[in-house]
Design an enzyme around this catalytic site. Structure first.
Site, PDB file in Angstrom:
ATOM      1  N   LYS A   1     -13.657  -2.628  12.185  1.00  0.00           N
ATOM      2  CA  LYS A   1     -14.184  -1.562  11.353  1.00  0.00           C
ATOM      3  C   LYS A   1     -14.696  -2.196  10.068  1.00  0.00           C
ATOM      4  CE  LYS A   1      -9.560  -0.083   9.817  1.00  0.00           C
ATOM      5  NZ  LYS A   1      -8.616  -0.864  10.620  1.00  0.00           N
TER       6      LYS A   1
ATOM      7  N   ASP B   1      -8.524  -5.495   2.753  1.00  0.00           N
ATOM      8  CA  ASP B   1      -9.345  -6.493   3.454  1.00  0.00           C
ATOM      9  C   ASP B   1     -10.744  -6.000   3.786  1.00  0.00           C
ATOM     10  OD1 ASP B   1      -8.221  -4.685   5.234  1.00  0.00           O
ATOM     11  OD2 ASP B   1      -8.256  -6.097   6.907  1.00  0.00           O
TER      12      ASP B   1
ATOM     13  N   ARG C   1       2.733  -7.771  10.472  1.00  0.00           N
ATOM     14  CA  ARG C   1       2.865  -7.379   9.057  1.00  0.00           C
ATOM     15  C   ARG C   1       4.335  -7.316   8.692  1.00  0.00           C
ATOM     16  NH1 ARG C   1      -1.671  -2.740   8.315  1.00  0.00           N
ATOM     17  NH2 ARG C   1      -3.291  -4.097   9.126  1.00  0.00           N
TER      18      ARG C   1
ATOM     19  N   ASP D   1     -10.484  -0.861   1.195  1.00  0.00           N
ATOM     20  CA  ASP D   1      -9.067  -1.244   1.173  1.00  0.00           C
ATOM     21  C   ASP D   1      -8.889  -2.742   0.925  1.00  0.00           C
ATOM     22  OD1 ASP D   1     -10.043  -2.137   3.606  1.00  0.00           O
ATOM     23  OD2 ASP D   1      -8.107  -1.923   4.593  1.00  0.00           O
TER      24      ASP D   1
ATOM     25  N   ASP E   1     -11.985  -3.393   5.474  1.00  0.00           N
ATOM     26  CA  ASP E   1     -12.436  -2.758   6.715  1.00  0.00           C
ATOM     27  C   ASP E   1     -12.369  -1.240   6.676  1.00  0.00           C
ATOM     28  OD1 ASP E   1      -9.695  -2.675   6.870  1.00  0.00           O
ATOM     29  OD2 ASP E   1      -9.526  -3.738   8.778  1.00  0.00           O
ATOM     30  N   ARG E   2     -11.697  -0.685   5.655  1.00  0.00           N
ATOM     31  CA  ARG E   2     -11.608   0.777   5.567  1.00  0.00           C
ATOM     32  C   ARG E   2     -12.593   1.333   4.537  1.00  0.00           C
ATOM     33  NH1 ARG E   2      -5.518   2.949   6.230  1.00  0.00           N
ATOM     34  NH2 ARG E   2      -4.946   1.634   7.986  1.00  0.00           N
TER      35      ARG E   2
ATOM     36  N   SER F   1      -3.871  -5.606   5.133  1.00  0.00           N
ATOM     37  CA  SER F   1      -4.816  -4.500   5.023  1.00  0.00           C
ATOM     38  C   SER F   1      -4.598  -3.630   3.786  1.00  0.00           C
ATOM     39  CB  SER F   1      -4.746  -3.665   6.301  1.00  0.00           C
ATOM     40  OG  SER F   1      -5.738  -2.699   6.276  1.00  0.00           O
ATOM     41  N   HIS F   2      -4.274  -2.361   4.023  1.00  0.00           N
ATOM     42  CA  HIS F   2      -4.147  -1.400   2.934  1.00  0.00           C
ATOM     43  C   HIS F   2      -2.754  -1.415   2.313  1.00  0.00           C
ATOM     44  CE1 HIS F   2      -2.781   0.147   6.674  1.00  0.00           C
ATOM     45  NE2 HIS F   2      -2.019   1.018   6.041  1.00  0.00           N
TER      46      HIS F   2
ATOM     47  N   SER G   1      -7.940   7.015  10.216  1.00  0.00           N
ATOM     48  CA  SER G   1      -7.297   6.168   9.208  1.00  0.00           C
ATOM     49  C   SER G   1      -8.338   5.443   8.352  1.00  0.00           C
ATOM     50  CB  SER G   1      -6.366   5.180   9.881  1.00  0.00           C
ATOM     51  OG  SER G   1      -7.061   4.429  10.861  1.00  0.00           O
TER      52      SER G   1
ATOM     53  N   GLU H   1     -12.039   6.065  13.207  1.00  0.00           N
ATOM     54  CA  GLU H   1     -10.641   6.473  13.228  1.00  0.00           C
ATOM     55  C   GLU H   1     -10.347   7.335  12.018  1.00  0.00           C
ATOM     56  OE1 GLU H   1      -7.733   3.464  15.024  1.00  0.00           O
ATOM     57  OE2 GLU H   1      -8.925   2.317  13.615  1.00  0.00           O
TER      58      GLU H   1
ATOM     59  N   THR I   1      -4.753   4.488  18.957  1.00  0.00           N
ATOM     60  CA  THR I   1      -4.905   3.971  17.595  1.00  0.00           C
ATOM     61  C   THR I   1      -4.921   2.445  17.628  1.00  0.00           C
ATOM     62  OG1 THR I   1      -3.841   5.883  16.612  1.00  0.00           O
ATOM     63  CG2 THR I   1      -3.739   3.824  15.367  1.00  0.00           C
TER      64      THR I   1
END
Ligand code: G16
Length: 541
Positions: A374, A277, A20, A275, A279-280, A111-112, A363, A361, A342
């Site tokens: 996730k 992508d 990232r 989020d 996954d959250r 991601s987020h 997160s 998690e 993590t």
């Protein structure tokens, strides 16, 4: 095929979840190309392989997908399955890899993290099991980036990624697929859609905030079309390159609109957000926020109400900083529980070996063995299914859970964009004093022990050191400190705070209030304000 000469870039080391960087860093000539060539080389070459490609629709994603397709073809790949418009959520990539038995996949997402020309971009490689590359592979990629002197790419026009179907790119098949259908079908096999549909038909109201990111089309299809939730249930449903200026991180700080609606008058029965992508997840009821750690524990305790877990869970795994609430459920169910570093990649071996079927998690990540990532919408559907079977409100289910198991009050305080040397010095100072902390009395609590977490993978025997500092207190309170592996600016210090209350008294307090002594203990033991000059965290979740 053209072979381009290149030189290594510094800092192409994948972090907690792929590489990232600031979008502008990724857009430098040859930066993306180097990382992709290093990835292909590290997995033994792309020749003859079938890969999945997709991303969260963020700025630079479509251009990056074109580059990757031309490089895959030049490196001899047999086929790339790509989501229409280069869109595929992370869990949908994981499912596609597994369903089509491919050699792996590439996910274009940070991601987020915010997107856009001044936001972040990222690339992640997933293995043939559908899960993020383990450390052995990410290390090999990084080593290769240090010596790379050329990369391969076709010098051809862009591929049409809007039209479904298969085309030829220099001998490689490019298969453009509907990003949503397979994933939505998978969800129908896991959950009792009839029960959830009946709940919506009776007037159950939900608000889903897709934050102008990847889950929009998935949520509209699954919630509104297949489950009959009212049109407009999903807001910010269209994926936009800059997420419409939103910060697609589903937590109380960044999902402000949703929080306000769910805490306000006439709130819907259920609220959720996802989020960048997909996954959250964040879970809310009318007037109640469910922390990710509590959500994991509630899901574990109620899993057998859901068809796919009717025969029970094999085990539950959580990342080390995640609260210990799920452990209590596992103990009461008599099933194993695991504590990993993590990073979702650490769950892969446990899931593949059949040691656990539910992972989570702090997160905002929750998932199961249906994929190897996730999965935000999966967690949301899990809650909907549980709500449909129990017929109680979110608040009633959560309160009942606390009464039965006690409550692990929990919060994470983030200090963002610290100078790296300041953050490293703070943790080095703590590391040097860890052995002296046992027995220390602070804020009415006594330190039971302190260490730096190392993980010994029970499946492949690998060891991951330096995974965060733990200060444990007698009675079950805990402080964990570590540096984020997903930030792109300076260092982000994460402080995880936990306090266990057995009940029956004191179970319904505000978390920040209940955690006051633990928060004060951090300052006394670690001295964040002293070392950084920061007197308050930037984000509290
Ligand atoms: C990634 C990882 C997660 C991790 C999270 C935060 O999530 O997949 O396992 O918990 O980052 O990591 P850190 O605390 O190092 O910033 P995502 O959703 O960003 O891919």
């Amino acid at each position: 095929m053209t072979i381009h000469q290149t030189q290594p870039f510094d800092g192409q080391k994948p972090g907690t979840s792929g590489l990232r960087k600031k979008t502008q860093v990724f857009m430098q000539p040859k930066f993306l190309e180097n990382f992709i060539q290093a990835t292909f080389d590290a997995i033994g070459g792309a020749a003859g392989k079938t890969l999945v490609l997709g991303g969260d629709g963020r700025f630079f994603g479509a251009a990056a997908a074109q580059t990757i397709l031309k490089m895959a073809a030049a490196n001899g790949a047999a086929r790339v399955i790509v989501g229409q418009g280069a869109l595929l959520s992370t869990p949908a990539v994981s499912h596609m890899i597994r369903k089509r038995k491919t050699d792996g996949g590439l996910i274009l997402s940070a991601s987020h993290n915010p997107g856009g020309p001044n936001g972040d971009f990222g690339v992640k490689f997933n293995m043939s099991n559908g899960g993020p590359a383990p450390e052995s592979i990410t290390e090999a990629i990084y080593e290769r980036t240090k010596t790379l002197d050329s990369y391969n790419i076709l010098d051809v026009a862009d591929v049409d990624l809007e039209t479904l179907g298969t085309s030829d790119l220099g001998g490689m098949a490019v298969e453009v697929v509907d990003p949503v259908a397979d994933y939505a079908d998978l969800m129908e096999t896991i959950f009792d859609f009839d029960a959830i549909r009946a709940m919506f038909a009776k007037g159950f109201r939900m608000r889903m905030d897709s934050m102008h990111a990847a889950t929009g089309p998935y949520a509209v299809e699954i919630l509104e079309r297949r489950l009959g939730a009212a049109p407009g249930t999903v807001v910010h449903a269209e994926p936009l390159p800059d997420f419409g200026g939103m910060h697609p991180d589903p937590n109380p700080t960044w999902a402000k609109e949703l929080m306000a609606e769910m805490m306000g008058p006439n709130a819907p029965d259920f609220g959720a957000a996802s989020d960048g992508d997909g996954d959250r997840n964040m879970i809310l009821g009318a007037g109640v926020y469910v922390s990710p750690s509590d959500s994991l524990a509630v899901i574990a305790a109620n899993a057998t109400l859901v068809r796919s877990f009717r025969d029970g869970l094999k085990g539950v795994a959580r990342s080390m900083p995640t609260s210990m609430a799920a452990d209590r459920v596992a103990q009461s169910l008599g099933i194993p529980h695991y504590e990993t570093p993590t990073g979702w990649k650490f769950f892969g071996n446990l899931l593949d070996a059949g040691k656990c079927s539910l992972c989570g998690e702090e997160s905002f990540g929750t998932g199961s063995d249906h994929v190897r990532e996730k999965d935000g919408l999966w967690a949301i559907l899990m809650w909907l299914n549980i709500l449909a079977v129990r017929g109680e409100t979110v608040a009633e289910i959560v309160s009942g859970h606390f009464r039965k198991f006690g409550r692990n009050y929990y919060s994470r305080h983030d200090y963002e964009a610290l100078p790296k040397d300041v953050a490293n010095a703070l943790l080095a100072d703590l590391a040097g004093r860890l052995d002296t902390l046992k027995g220390l009395s602070v804020e009415g609590m006594t330190v039971a022990g302190a260490d730096e977490f190392s993980y010994h993978d029970p499946v492949d025997g690998s060891v991951s050191n330096h995974q965060g500092f733990r200060i444990l207190f007698e009675g079950g309170s805990r402080i964990v400190l570590r540096l984020s592996g997903t930030g792109t600016e300076g260092a982000t210090l994460r402080v995880y705070l936990e306090k266990y209350v057995a009940g029956p008294e004191g179970l319904e307090r505000d978390a920040q209030e209940a955690l006051k002594p633990v928060i004060a203990a951090v300052e006394k033991i670690v001295g964040i304000a002293r070392a950084t000059g920061r007197t308050a965290p930037d984000v509290i979740s």
